[in-house]
Design an enzyme around this catalytic site. Structure first.
Site, short mmCIF file in Angstrom:
data_model
loop_
_atom_site.label_atom_id
_atom_site.label_comp_id
_atom_site.label_asym_id
_atom_site.label_seq_id
_atom_site.Cartn_x
_atom_site.Cartn_y
_atom_site.Cartn_z
N TYR A 1 -1.96 -0.62 10.27
CA TYR A 1 -2.07 -1.13 8.90
C TYR A 1 -0.85 -0.69 8.09
O TYR A 1 -0.23 -1.49 7.39
CB TYR A 1 -3.35 -0.63 8.27
N SER B 1 0.85 -1.19 0.00
CA SER B 1 0.00 0.00 0.00
C SER B 1 0.89 1.24 0.00
O SER B 1 2.00 1.22 0.53
CB SER B 1 -0.89 0.00 1.25
#
Length: 254
Positions: free
Chosen positions: A160, A147
């Site tokens: 995350y 990501s």
């Protein structure tokens, strides 16, 4: 297209979103696709149906990735699916796409959420690779779906982002470790993509426009935008590319 004909590809978290897009694309490329899912059998079946409708081959198998022996259970379920498809235990492509999210900001974090995110996003991919190396063919491909949060500040989901940073580091180490076998290992790092994971950020046209504005193209990414990059990385055309971090955010942050 048949550039992956005769090859077996595993895509984790392939029942929806980016994972489904990757599974569909690799199926069109000619691979036998093992569609992993964690909870939604119906969604996984829909992915298999989409692959087959396009002329490809696929099967679904279930394995929870947040359990202590997740890798062992994963490969046991995979073997059953491969046997049912008339294939052996060897495979050529592993796409570590499955991920958990939702940690929130630092003051919202709990040890339980921290443990779950690291179990699914870091521990599971690492041990899936470790326990799969004996059956991953020489010249194979590993793609880790990361990501942009690992390279850009994203305090909205600090844990995350941390897990994706760990995944990026794993890519580097494995690329060097597995290079002598001709196995490439690369990271693909999407920005905002229209999936269930970020649906809460797209509840109004105004909110969706804010996300779209991150890209120089003025739109939110689609799963196919990521899947096409993965398709390249697992092909023979990417044989000289390993240990790389490919931003797939439509020019976000430029």
């Amino acid at each position: 297209m048949s550039r992956l004909a005769g090859r077996t590809a595993i895509v984790t978290g392939a029942s929806r979103g980016i994972g489904r897009g990757i599974a569909e694309r690799l199926g069109r490329d000619g691979a036998l696709v093992a569609v992993h899912y964690g909870s939604s059998a119906d969604a996984a079946a829909a992915t298999v149906e989409a692959v087959e409708r396009a002329g490809g081959r696929a099967f679904a198998f279930r394995a929870a990735l947040d359990l202590p022996d997740a890798a062992g259970a994963f490969y046991a379920a995979l073997d059953e699916g491969l046997a049912g498809a008339g294939a052996g235990p060897e495979f050529d492509i592993l796409v570590n796409n499955a991920g958990a999210s939702g940690s929130g900001r630092i003051h919202q974090l709990t040890p339980e959420v921290f443990d779950r995110l690291f179990a699914v996003n870091v521990k599971a991919p690492l041990f899936l690779v470790q326990q799969g190396l004996g059956r991953l063919r020489d010249g194979g491909r590993i793609v880790n779906i990361s990501s942009l949060t690992s390279r850009h500040a994203y305090p909205e989901s600090v844990t995350y982002a941390m897990t994706k940073g760990a995944l990026d580091t794993m890519t580097l180490a494995l690329a060097k470790e597995l290079g002598p076998r001709g196995i490439t290992v690369n990271t693909v790092a999407p920005g905002f993509v229209a999936t269930d994971m970020n649906a809460r950020h797209r509840t109004t046209p105004e909110a969706a426009a804010v996300l779209a504005a991150h890209s120089v193209f003025g739109r939110i990414g689609a799963p196919a935008d990521i899947a096409d990059v993965v398709s390249f990385l697992v092909s023979d055309d990417a044989r000289w590319l390993t240990g790389q971090y490919l931003e797939t955010g439509g020019g976000a942050g430029l």
